[in-house]
Design a protein around this motif. Structure first.
Motif, PDB file in Angstrom:
ATOM      1  N   THR A 210       0.817  -1.195   0.000  1.00 41.05           N
ATOM      2  CA  THR A 210       0.000   0.000   0.000  1.00 41.05           C
ATOM      3  C   THR A 210       0.857   1.253   0.000  1.00 41.05           C
ATOM      4  N   GLU A 211       0.544   2.165  -0.901  1.00 42.67           N
ATOM      5  CA  GLU A 211       1.176   3.477  -0.887  1.00 42.67           C
ATOM      6  C   GLU A 211       0.110   4.483  -0.468  1.00 42.67           C
ATOM      7  N   VAL A 212       0.470   5.362   0.433  1.00 40.54           N
ATOM      8  CA  VAL A 212      -0.490   6.343   0.930  1.00 40.54           C
ATOM      9  C   VAL A 212       0.051   7.752   0.720  1.00 40.54           C
ATOM     10  N   ARG A 213      -0.864   8.688   0.540  1.00 38.14           N
ATOM     11  CA  ARG A 213      -0.469  10.079   0.329  1.00 38.14           C
ATOM     12  C   ARG A 213      -1.206  11.038   1.264  1.00 38.14           C
ATOM     13  N   THR A 214      -2.155  10.523   2.034  1.00 38.17           N
ATOM     14  CA  THR A 214      -2.914  11.388   2.934  1.00 38.17           C
ATOM     15  C   THR A 214      -2.916  10.792   4.339  1.00 38.17           C
ATOM     16  N   LEU A 215      -3.195  11.632   5.305  1.00 39.67           N
ATOM     17  CA  LEU A 215      -3.280  11.163   6.683  1.00 39.67           C
ATOM     18  C   LEU A 215      -4.390  10.123   6.823  1.00 39.67           C
ATOM     19  N   TYR A 216      -5.503  10.360   6.189  1.00 44.50           N
ATOM     20  CA  TYR A 216      -6.616   9.412   6.248  1.00 44.50           C
ATOM     21  C   TYR A 216      -6.198   8.055   5.698  1.00 44.50           C
TER      22      TYR A 216
ATOM     23  N   ILE B  41       4.153  11.138   6.078  1.00 47.54           N
ATOM     24  CA  ILE B  41       2.888  11.729   5.624  1.00 47.54           C
ATOM     25  C   ILE B  41       2.826  13.213   5.974  1.00 47.54           C
ATOM     26  N   ALA B  42       3.408  13.591   7.105  1.00 48.74           N
ATOM     27  CA  ALA B  42       3.411  15.002   7.509  1.00 48.74           C
ATOM     28  C   ALA B  42       4.057  15.880   6.432  1.00 48.74           C
ATOM     29  N   GLU B  43       5.018  15.323   5.710  1.00 50.77           N
ATOM     30  CA  GLU B  43       5.698  16.082   4.658  1.00 50.77           C
ATOM     31  C   GLU B  43       4.956  16.040   3.325  1.00 50.77           C
ATOM     32  N   ILE B  44       4.096  15.040   3.154  1.00 48.80           N
ATOM     33  CA  ILE B  44       3.355  14.896   1.896  1.00 48.80           C
ATOM     34  C   ILE B  44       2.000  15.584   1.971  1.00 48.80           C
ATOM     35  N   ASP B  45       1.243  15.302   3.027  1.00 44.15           N
ATOM     36  CA  ASP B  45      -0.106  15.853   3.221  1.00 44.15           C
ATOM     37  C   ASP B  45       0.032  17.111   4.072  1.00 44.15           C
ATOM     38  N   ARG B  46       0.496  18.175   3.449  1.00 43.78           N
ATOM     39  CA  ARG B  46       0.838  19.395   4.181  1.00 43.78           C
ATOM     40  C   ARG B  46      -0.358  20.012   4.907  1.00 43.78           C
ATOM     41  N   GLY B  47      -1.551  19.772   4.434  1.00 46.85           N
ATOM     42  CA  GLY B  47      -2.739  20.289   5.104  1.00 46.85           C
ATOM     43  C   GLY B  47      -2.974  19.633   6.461  1.00 46.85           C
ATOM     44  N   HIS B  48      -2.345  18.495   6.679  1.00 49.92           N
ATOM     45  CA  HIS B  48      -2.476  17.771   7.941  1.00 49.92           C
ATOM     46  C   HIS B  48      -1.123  17.583   8.613  1.00 49.92           C
ATOM     47  N   HIS B  49      -0.186  18.465   8.306  1.00 56.31           N
ATOM     48  CA  HIS B  49       1.181  18.350   8.811  1.00 56.31           C
ATOM     49  C   HIS B  49       1.231  18.212  10.333  1.00 56.31           C
ATOM     50  N   HIS B  50       0.606  19.136  11.039  1.00 57.07           N
ATOM     51  CA  HIS B  50       0.694  19.134  12.502  1.00 57.07           C
ATOM     52  C   HIS B  50      -0.013  17.928  13.107  1.00 57.07           C
ATOM     53  N   GLU B  51      -1.134  17.547  12.551  1.00 59.96           N
ATOM     54  CA  GLU B  51      -1.849  16.379  13.057  1.00 59.96           C
ATOM     55  C   GLU B  51      -1.029  15.105  12.822  1.00 59.96           C
ATOM     56  N   ALA B  52      -0.432  14.990  11.638  1.00 62.31           N
ATOM     57  CA  ALA B  52       0.399  13.820  11.347  1.00 62.31           C
ATOM     58  C   ALA B  52       1.618  13.776  12.270  1.00 62.31           C
ATOM     59  N   MET B  53       2.195  14.926  12.578  1.00 61.72           N
ATOM     60  CA  MET B  53       3.332  14.968  13.496  1.00 61.72           C
ATOM     61  C   MET B  53       2.908  14.559  14.906  1.00 61.72           C
ATOM     62  N   TYR B  54       1.695  14.940  15.307  1.00 66.01           N
ATOM     63  CA  TYR B  54       1.161  14.480  16.596  1.00 66.01           C
ATOM     64  C   TYR B  54       1.128  12.955  16.620  1.00 66.01           C
ATOM     65  N   TRP B  55       0.573  12.347  15.566  1.00 61.64           N
ATOM     66  CA  TRP B  55       0.457  10.890  15.515  1.00 61.64           C
ATOM     67  C   TRP B  55       1.834  10.236  15.497  1.00 61.64           C
ATOM     68  N   ALA B  56       2.783  10.820  14.769  1.00 59.05           N
ATOM     69  CA  ALA B  56       4.142  10.269  14.729  1.00 59.05           C
ATOM     70  C   ALA B  56       4.745  10.269  16.127  1.00 59.05           C
ATOM     71  N   ASP B  57       4.591  11.374  16.838  1.00 59.75           N
ATOM     72  CA  ASP B  57       5.134  11.474  18.196  1.00 59.75           C
ATOM     73  C   ASP B  57       4.442  10.492  19.139  1.00 59.75           C
ATOM     74  N   ARG B  58       3.136  10.386  19.026  1.00 63.89           N
ATOM     75  CA  ARG B  58       2.368   9.468  19.873  1.00 63.89           C
ATOM     76  C   ARG B  58       2.833   8.023  19.674  1.00 63.89           C
ATOM     77  N   GLU B  59       2.987   7.625  18.419  1.00 60.65           N
ATOM     78  CA  GLU B  59       3.413   6.261  18.128  1.00 60.65           C
ATOM     79  C   GLU B  59       4.854   6.020  18.592  1.00 60.65           C
ATOM     80  N   ARG B  60       5.708   7.006  18.433  1.00 64.66           N
ATOM     81  CA  ARG B  60       7.096   6.888  18.883  1.00 64.66           C
ATOM     82  C   ARG B  60       7.149   6.709  20.402  1.00 64.66           C
ATOM     83  N   ARG B  61       6.331   7.492  21.118  1.00 64.71           N
ATOM     84  CA  ARG B  61       6.300   7.377  22.585  1.00 64.71           C
ATOM     85  C   ARG B  61       5.797   6.009  23.026  1.00 64.71           C
TER      86      ARG B  61
END
Length: 86
Positions: free
Chosen positions: A6-12, A46-66
């Motif tokens: 699967t290749e994805v381009r959006t946060l959804y 995804i944060a770098e690709i789906d720029r409209g959801h950059h901050h939300e994607a970064m939240y999820w990245a941080d959450r998963e990393r933690r």
């Protein structure tokens, strides 16, 4: 689903793809740690690709990393089916 199916381009799309490969609840903590690390990588990209959801994607990245770090630190996954390193 394999690593490259699967290749994805959006946060959804990322949410859907990661939900599809989520381990079973009774999977070992090591498998959950691997899943959380993979999820963190996907969300960060995804944060770098789906720029409209950059901050939300970064939240999820941080959450998963933690979550992965917590499993690494304690050997325990929270929630149903959690396991303990022996």
């Amino acid at each position: 689903m394999s690593e490259s199916d699967t290749e994805v381009r959006t946060l959804y799309q990322a949410h859907l793809a990661l939900a599809a490969i989520r381990p079973e609840l009774d999977a070992p903590a090591s498998k959950w740690r691997q899943y959380h690390l993979r999820s963190a990588r996907v969300y960060a990209e995804i944060a770098e690709i789906d720029r409209g959801h950059h901050h939300e994607a970064m939240y999820w990245a941080d959450r998963e990393r933690r979550k992965a770090e917590e499993i690494e630190r304690t050997g325990v996954r929270e929630g149903p089916g959690r396991s303990v390193k022996v």
